[in-house]
Motif scaffolding. Structure first.
Motif, PDB file in Angstrom:
ATOM      1  N   TYR A  76      21.153  20.694  34.430  1.00 13.39           N
ATOM      2  CA  TYR A  76      21.174  19.463  35.155  1.00 13.39           C
ATOM      3  C   TYR A  76      19.918  19.138  35.827  1.00 13.39           C
ATOM      4  O   TYR A  76      19.955  17.930  36.302  1.00 13.39           O
ATOM      5  CB  TYR A  76      22.432  19.292  35.950  1.00 13.39           C
ATOM      6  CG  TYR A  76      23.635  19.276  34.922  1.00 13.39           C
ATOM      7  CD1 TYR A  76      24.237  18.203  34.618  1.00 13.39           C
ATOM      8  CD2 TYR A  76      24.099  20.518  34.674  1.00 13.39           C
ATOM      9  CE1 TYR A  76      25.589  18.214  33.623  1.00 13.39           C
ATOM     10  CE2 TYR A  76      25.462  20.617  33.963  1.00 13.39           C
ATOM     11  CZ  TYR A  76      26.027  19.526  33.270  1.00 13.39           C
ATOM     12  OH  TYR A  76      27.010  19.373  32.779  1.00 13.39           O
ATOM     13  N   ILE A  77      19.222  20.167  36.026  1.00 12.02           N
ATOM     14  CA  ILE A  77      17.782  19.810  36.860  1.00 12.02           C
ATOM     15  C   ILE A  77      16.913  18.979  36.415  1.00 12.02           C
ATOM     16  O   ILE A  77      16.633  19.113  35.129  1.00 12.02           O
ATOM     17  CB  ILE A  77      17.205  21.347  37.254  1.00 12.02           C
ATOM     18  CG1 ILE A  77      18.109  22.272  37.983  1.00 12.02           C
ATOM     19  CG2 ILE A  77      15.869  20.998  37.806  1.00 12.02           C
ATOM     20  CD1 ILE A  77      17.481  23.407  38.286  1.00 12.02           C
ATOM     21  N   GLU A  87      29.535  13.734  35.853  1.00 10.34           N
ATOM     22  CA  GLU A  87      29.798  13.981  34.288  1.00 10.34           C
ATOM     23  C   GLU A  87      31.234  14.494  34.222  1.00 10.34           C
ATOM     24  O   GLU A  87      31.987  13.793  33.562  1.00 10.34           O
ATOM     25  CB  GLU A  87      29.123  14.944  33.820  1.00 10.34           C
ATOM     26  CG  GLU A  87      29.418  15.340  32.195  1.00 10.34           C
ATOM     27  CD  GLU A  87      28.490  16.412  31.901  1.00 10.34           C
ATOM     28  OE1 GLU A  87      28.062  16.341  30.388  1.00 10.34           O
ATOM     29  OE2 GLU A  87      28.292  17.526  32.582  1.00 10.34           O
ATOM     30  N   THR A  88      31.752  15.377  35.149  1.00  2.00           N
ATOM     31  CA  THR A  88      33.081  15.770  35.104  1.00  2.00           C
ATOM     32  C   THR A  88      34.149  14.792  35.732  1.00  2.00           C
ATOM     33  O   THR A  88      34.967  14.599  35.135  1.00  2.00           O
ATOM     34  CB  THR A  88      33.127  16.916  36.236  1.00  2.00           C
ATOM     35  OG1 THR A  88      32.187  17.856  36.017  1.00  2.00           O
ATOM     36  CG2 THR A  88      34.644  17.435  36.528  1.00  2.00           C
ATOM     37  N   ILE A  89      33.477  13.936  36.624  1.00  2.01           N
ATOM     38  CA  ILE A  89      34.383  12.819  36.963  1.00  2.01           C
ATOM     39  C   ILE A  89      34.851  11.904  35.856  1.00  2.01           C
ATOM     40  O   ILE A  89      35.728  11.265  35.625  1.00  2.01           O
ATOM     41  CB  ILE A  89      33.956  12.119  38.214  1.00  2.01           C
ATOM     42  CG1 ILE A  89      34.317  13.249  39.351  1.00  2.01           C
ATOM     43  CG2 ILE A  89      34.638  10.653  38.644  1.00  2.01           C
ATOM     44  CD1 ILE A  89      33.554  12.473  40.684  1.00  2.01           C
ATOM     45  N   LEU A 136      27.096  13.624  25.277  1.00  2.00           N
ATOM     46  CA  LEU A 136      25.722  13.455  25.481  1.00  2.00           C
ATOM     47  C   LEU A 136      24.731  14.784  25.369  1.00  2.00           C
ATOM     48  O   LEU A 136      25.198  15.597  25.842  1.00  2.00           O
ATOM     49  CB  LEU A 136      25.402  12.621  26.525  1.00  2.00           C
ATOM     50  CG  LEU A 136      25.968  11.381  26.756  1.00  2.00           C
ATOM     51  CD1 LEU A 136      25.692  10.709  28.393  1.00  2.00           C
ATOM     52  CD2 LEU A 136      25.521  10.401  25.847  1.00  2.00           C
ATOM     53  N   THR A 137      23.536  14.611  24.843  1.00  2.00           N
ATOM     54  CA  THR A 137      22.496  15.683  25.051  1.00  2.00           C
ATOM     55  C   THR A 137      22.164  15.887  26.533  1.00  2.00           C
ATOM     56  O   THR A 137      22.255  14.927  27.269  1.00  2.00           O
ATOM     57  CB  THR A 137      21.397  15.483  23.975  1.00  2.00           C
ATOM     58  OG1 THR A 137      20.655  14.521  24.545  1.00  2.00           O
ATOM     59  CG2 THR A 137      21.843  15.430  22.703  1.00  2.00           C
ATOM     60  N   ARG A 138      21.380  16.874  26.708  1.00  2.00           N
ATOM     61  CA  ARG A 138      20.774  17.142  28.180  1.00  2.00           C
ATOM     62  C   ARG A 138      19.821  15.920  28.191  1.00  2.00           C
ATOM     63  O   ARG A 138      19.623  15.486  29.490  1.00  2.00           O
ATOM     64  CB  ARG A 138      20.149  18.450  28.155  1.00  2.00           C
ATOM     65  CG  ARG A 138      19.395  18.763  29.505  1.00  2.00           C
ATOM     66  CD  ARG A 138      18.648  20.001  29.414  1.00  2.00           C
ATOM     67  NE  ARG A 138      17.815  20.250  30.550  1.00  2.00           N
ATOM     68  CZ  ARG A 138      16.626  19.768  30.750  1.00  2.00           C
ATOM     69  NH1 ARG A 138      15.975  19.365  29.771  1.00  2.00           N
ATOM     70  NH2 ARG A 138      16.037  19.897  32.007  1.00  2.00           N
ATOM     71  N   LYS A 139      19.118  15.652  27.356  1.00  2.00           N
ATOM     72  CA  LYS A 139      17.971  14.388  27.743  1.00  2.00           C
ATOM     73  C   LYS A 139      18.707  13.325  27.940  1.00  2.00           C
ATOM     74  O   LYS A 139      18.225  12.507  28.594  1.00  2.00           O
ATOM     75  CB  LYS A 139      17.119  14.366  26.269  1.00  2.00           C
ATOM     76  CG  LYS A 139      15.890  13.305  26.468  1.00  2.00           C
ATOM     77  CD  LYS A 139      15.015  13.439  25.194  1.00  2.00           C
ATOM     78  CE  LYS A 139      13.944  12.239  25.148  1.00  2.00           C
ATOM     79  NZ  LYS A 139      13.040  12.500  24.334  1.00  2.00           N
ATOM     80  N   GLN A 140      19.706  12.960  27.204  1.00  2.00           N
ATOM     81  CA  GLN A 140      20.431  11.722  27.421  1.00  2.00           C
ATOM     82  C   GLN A 140      21.105  11.438  28.780  1.00  2.00           C
ATOM     83  O   GLN A 140      21.171  10.583  29.484  1.00  2.00           O
ATOM     84  CB  GLN A 140      21.757  11.480  26.163  1.00  2.00           C
ATOM     85  CG  GLN A 140      21.132  11.212  24.927  1.00  2.00           C
ATOM     86  CD  GLN A 140      22.162  11.027  23.987  1.00  2.00           C
ATOM     87  OE1 GLN A 140      23.111  11.967  23.706  1.00  2.00           O
ATOM     88  NE2 GLN A 140      22.033  10.174  23.088  1.00  2.00           N
ATOM     89  N   LEU A 141      21.779  12.727  29.260  1.00  2.00           N
ATOM     90  CA  LEU A 141      22.001  12.808  30.552  1.00  2.00           C
ATOM     91  C   LEU A 141      21.167  12.379  31.665  1.00  2.00           C
ATOM     92  O   LEU A 141      21.318  11.880  32.517  1.00  2.00           O
ATOM     93  CB  LEU A 141      23.084  13.995  30.732  1.00  2.00           C
ATOM     94  CG  LEU A 141      24.278  14.308  30.198  1.00  2.00           C
ATOM     95  CD1 LEU A 141      24.495  15.760  30.483  1.00  2.00           C
ATOM     96  CD2 LEU A 141      24.935  13.518  30.839  1.00  2.00           C
ATOM     97  N   LEU A 142      20.067  13.143  31.391  1.00  2.00           N
ATOM     98  CA  LEU A 142      18.956  13.094  32.303  1.00  2.00           C
ATOM     99  C   LEU A 142      18.333  11.535  32.360  1.00  2.00           C
ATOM    100  O   LEU A 142      17.952  11.010  33.387  1.00  2.00           O
ATOM    101  CB  LEU A 142      17.761  14.024  32.070  1.00  2.00           C
ATOM    102  CG  LEU A 142      17.985  15.540  32.542  1.00  2.00           C
ATOM    103  CD1 LEU A 142      16.880  16.204  32.117  1.00  2.00           C
ATOM    104  CD2 LEU A 142      18.526  15.603  33.722  1.00  2.00           C
ATOM    105  N   ASN A 143      18.421  10.850  31.297  1.00  2.00           N
ATOM    106  CA  ASN A 143      18.014   9.426  31.181  1.00  2.00           C
ATOM    107  C   ASN A 143      19.045   8.520  31.409  1.00  2.00           C
ATOM    108  O   ASN A 143      18.842   7.427  31.345  1.00  2.00           O
ATOM    109  CB  ASN A 143      17.578   9.236  29.569  1.00  2.00           C
ATOM    110  CG  ASN A 143      16.211   9.900  29.059  1.00  2.00           C
ATOM    111  OD1 ASN A 143      15.560  10.248  29.971  1.00  2.00           O
ATOM    112  ND2 ASN A 143      16.205  10.022  27.701  1.00  2.00           N
TER     113      ASN A 143
END
Length: 301
Positions: A18-19, A183-185, A198-205
């Motif tokens: 998540y960084i 995300e957990t919430i 979501l992918t990691r990239k989508q999360l960061l975006n």
């Protein structure tokens, strides 16, 4: 009325994915393109291929970025053995009442945009993303705070490079914890996005439904709101203390609110005028002079 306040403790390795390395490298004066080193496989062949993808003029800087990332990852492994990141959150009954947000019966005055980019855009306030009080049906808003362990920074106080490395990593870890918590919430606790994949990239975006504006950021430019939020979630539970100026200590801390409205998006309050400042001060029950000390925005005349 919801009363439960929840505390979560994260290990460093729980937050690695998540960084957001773009902001880490920005703190070290690297342009975003160099942050892509964090996306490649760590083998020598992949690193060499990544390095070769840059123009010759950029290779020295790319080599620096590669080395910095390597040392940051080594430091993260070291921190994982001794440090944790903590989070506190609370979901509350919520209503929007004009430019005010009402959470569990507590009124939180907010600021509304006075300028916008496109002429057809509305002048936004965060309370717009909550069901109106006039409907008499409670909505939900979350409040949260996260903080990274500052004790390890003291171990490197006489080593400026590693001290700065830990500081910048801690800032990213506090933000990473806020992302993982959100995300957990969304998916489990609040559950309004149970099917989110979501992918990691989508999360960061930030391609998910809802927003989590932090206090001090463009849509919440009044640092004194931190005192109101503290009354709701008791940030001392995770070791966060507020200075007289509303700043959080440890420095690697984040606090704010969570909104789920499908059309909720980030915006900047921007400049405000004296009339809005006076109205805001009246709604806050504070002197104008008091609020000037906390506002991270500009007055327009």
């Amino acid at each position: 009325m919801r009363t439960e306040i929840n505390v979560i403790t994260y290990a460093i390795h729980d937050l690695a994915d998540y960084i957001n390395w773009v902001y880490f490298f920005h703190a070290w004066d690297f342009q975003p393109r160099f942050a892509s080193i964090a996306d490649i496989h760590g083998c020598d062949a992949c690193r060499a291929q990544w390095l070769a993808s840059f123009p010759a003029s950029d290779i020295p800087k790319a080599s620096e970025a590669m080395q910095l990332h390597k040392e940051a990852m080594r430091m993260l492994r070291q921190l994982d053995e001794v440090c944790q990141v903590k989070a506190v959150y609370r979901l509350m009954d919520a209503y929007g009442d004009g430019d005010d947000l009402i959470l569990n019966g507590k009124r939180i005055p907010l600021l509304r945009q006075q300028t916008h980019i496109h002429t057809d855009d509305p002048y936004l306030c965060l309370s717009d993303f909550v069901r109106p009080l006039s409907q008499g049906i409670a909505d939900t808003v979350g409040a949260f705070a996260t903080t990274a362990d500052e004790s390890v920074e003291k171990e490197f106080i006489h080593d400026p490079y590693r001290h700065l490395l830990v500081q910048t990593l801690n800032e990213r870890l506090a933000e990473a914890a806020a992302d993982k918590l959100h995300e957990t919430i969304r998916k489990e606790v609040w559950g309004y996005a149970k099917d989110e994949r979501l992918t990691r990239k989508q999360l960061l975006n930030e391609e998910y439904q809802g927003i989590r504006p932090a206090i001090g950021y463009p849509s919440l430019p009044d640092l004194s709101i931190s005192f109101l939020l503290d009354e709701l979630i008791d940030m001392k539970r995770i070791g966060i203390r507020l200075t007289e100026n509303g700043m959080m200590q440890p420095h690697a801390s984040v606090c704010g609110f969570m909104f789920a409205h499908p059309q909720a998006h980030y915006f900047s309050v921007g400049k405000i005028d004296e009339l809005q400042l006076a109205d805001y001060a009246a709604r806050r029950g504070k002197d104008v002079a008091y609020l000037r000390n906390y506002l991270i925005t500009n007055l327009q005349y």
